[in-house]
Design an enzyme around this catalytic site. Structure first.
Site, mmCIF file in Angstrom:
data_model
loop_
_atom_site.group_PDB
_atom_site.id
_atom_site.type_symbol
_atom_site.label_atom_id
_atom_site.label_comp_id
_atom_site.label_asym_id
_atom_site.label_seq_id
_atom_site.Cartn_x
_atom_site.Cartn_y
_atom_site.Cartn_z
ATOM 1 N N SER A 19 -6.506 54.933 -3.635
ATOM 2 C CA SER A 19 -6.556 54.541 -5.037
ATOM 3 C C SER A 19 -5.906 53.175 -5.226
ATOM 4 O O SER A 19 -6.342 52.200 -4.622
ATOM 5 C CB SER A 19 -5.889 55.623 -5.904
ATOM 6 N N THR A 20 -4.838 53.098 -6.011
ATOM 7 C CA THR A 20 -4.185 51.825 -6.314
ATOM 8 C C THR A 20 -3.786 51.103 -5.028
ATOM 9 O O THR A 20 -3.134 51.677 -4.177
ATOM 10 C CB THR A 20 -2.932 52.064 -7.183
ATOM 11 N N HIS A 22 -10.778 55.298 -5.780
ATOM 12 C CA HIS A 22 -10.808 55.434 -7.236
ATOM 13 C C HIS A 22 -11.165 54.080 -7.843
ATOM 14 O O HIS A 22 -10.388 53.131 -7.757
ATOM 15 C CB HIS A 22 -9.442 55.897 -7.769
ATOM 16 N N MET A 52 -1.717 56.327 -6.981
ATOM 17 C CA MET A 52 -0.921 57.141 -7.902
ATOM 18 C C MET A 52 -1.493 58.549 -7.999
ATOM 19 O O MET A 52 -2.679 58.763 -7.804
ATOM 20 C CB MET A 52 -0.911 56.510 -9.295
ATOM 21 N N ASP A 75 -4.291 63.312 -6.191
ATOM 22 C CA ASP A 75 -5.654 63.599 -5.740
ATOM 23 C C ASP A 75 -5.687 63.518 -4.218
ATOM 24 O O ASP A 75 -5.198 62.567 -3.627
ATOM 25 C CB ASP A 75 -6.640 62.594 -6.343
#
Length: 186
Positions: free
Chosen positions: A5-6, A31, A124, A127
């Site tokens: 993600s991030t 993401h 973050m 998931d």
């Protein structure tokens, strides 16, 4: 299977060009909103020695190729090796996201069983934690990016704290880890 993600676009842009054949099939949930993943996959493909593309409905999952889940769609796997295919679905958020790492990892654990490998990276939230647990339940292997090389030590931290990853790696070590896994090492 990789969940990220991030900080993911930068991490993947650093790691994927380091992969050289032979590699196992690589499926990535990053993401990212719809319409951004196609351009992202195209950019990664220009700098990689293995094919990279945004996944499409029915794509075959093949060694030596990297498929990225389209933003705004869940990517799951169906079939059995060597005839595994991608299924893309709409639907509610899972673990707060669409695409969801948990969705990919859980389907991968069912399709590949003990051959399933989950790699959870910077981002973050949590998931991917439940998906990693499903991979371990199927006797597969799980790895998490370490805190030092993560932009956000979140998803991977949750997985590590809940013992859903078996070991951690530094970002720069990921290409060698994937190459070793392709040869059947752990």
């Amino acid at each position: 299977m990789i969940g990220i993600s991030t900080g993911g676009p930068q991490a993947l842009a650093q790691v994927l060009p380091g992969l050289t054949p032979p590699i196992p099939p690589v499926l990535i949930v990053q993401h990212m909103p719809a319409k951004f993943t196609y351009v992202f996959a195209e950019r990664l493909a220009r700098h990689s020695s293995v094919p990279v593309k945004e996944a499409e409905q029915g794509d075959r999952v093949l060694p030596g190729a990297i498929l990225i889940a389209p933003g705004g769609r869940h990517m799951t796997l169906t079939g059995s090796p060597p005839n595994v295919r991608v299924t893309l679905t709409d639907g509610p958020l899972v673990s707060g996201h669409k695409p969801s790492v948990d969705m990919l990892f859980q389907s991968g654990s069912r399709v590949y069983g003990a051959a399933a490998i989950g790699i959870i990276m910077t981002g973050m939230g949590r998931d991917g934690v439940e998906g990693c647990k499903k991979i371990l339940d199927a006797s597969g292997q799980t790895f998490g990016q370490d805190e030092l090389t993560s932009v956000v030590y979140g998803m991977n931290k949750a997985a590590f704290q809940e013992r859903a990853v078996q070991s951690q790696f530094a970002l720069g070590d990921l290409p060698a880890l994937i190459q070793r896994l392709a040869r059947g090492g752990g």
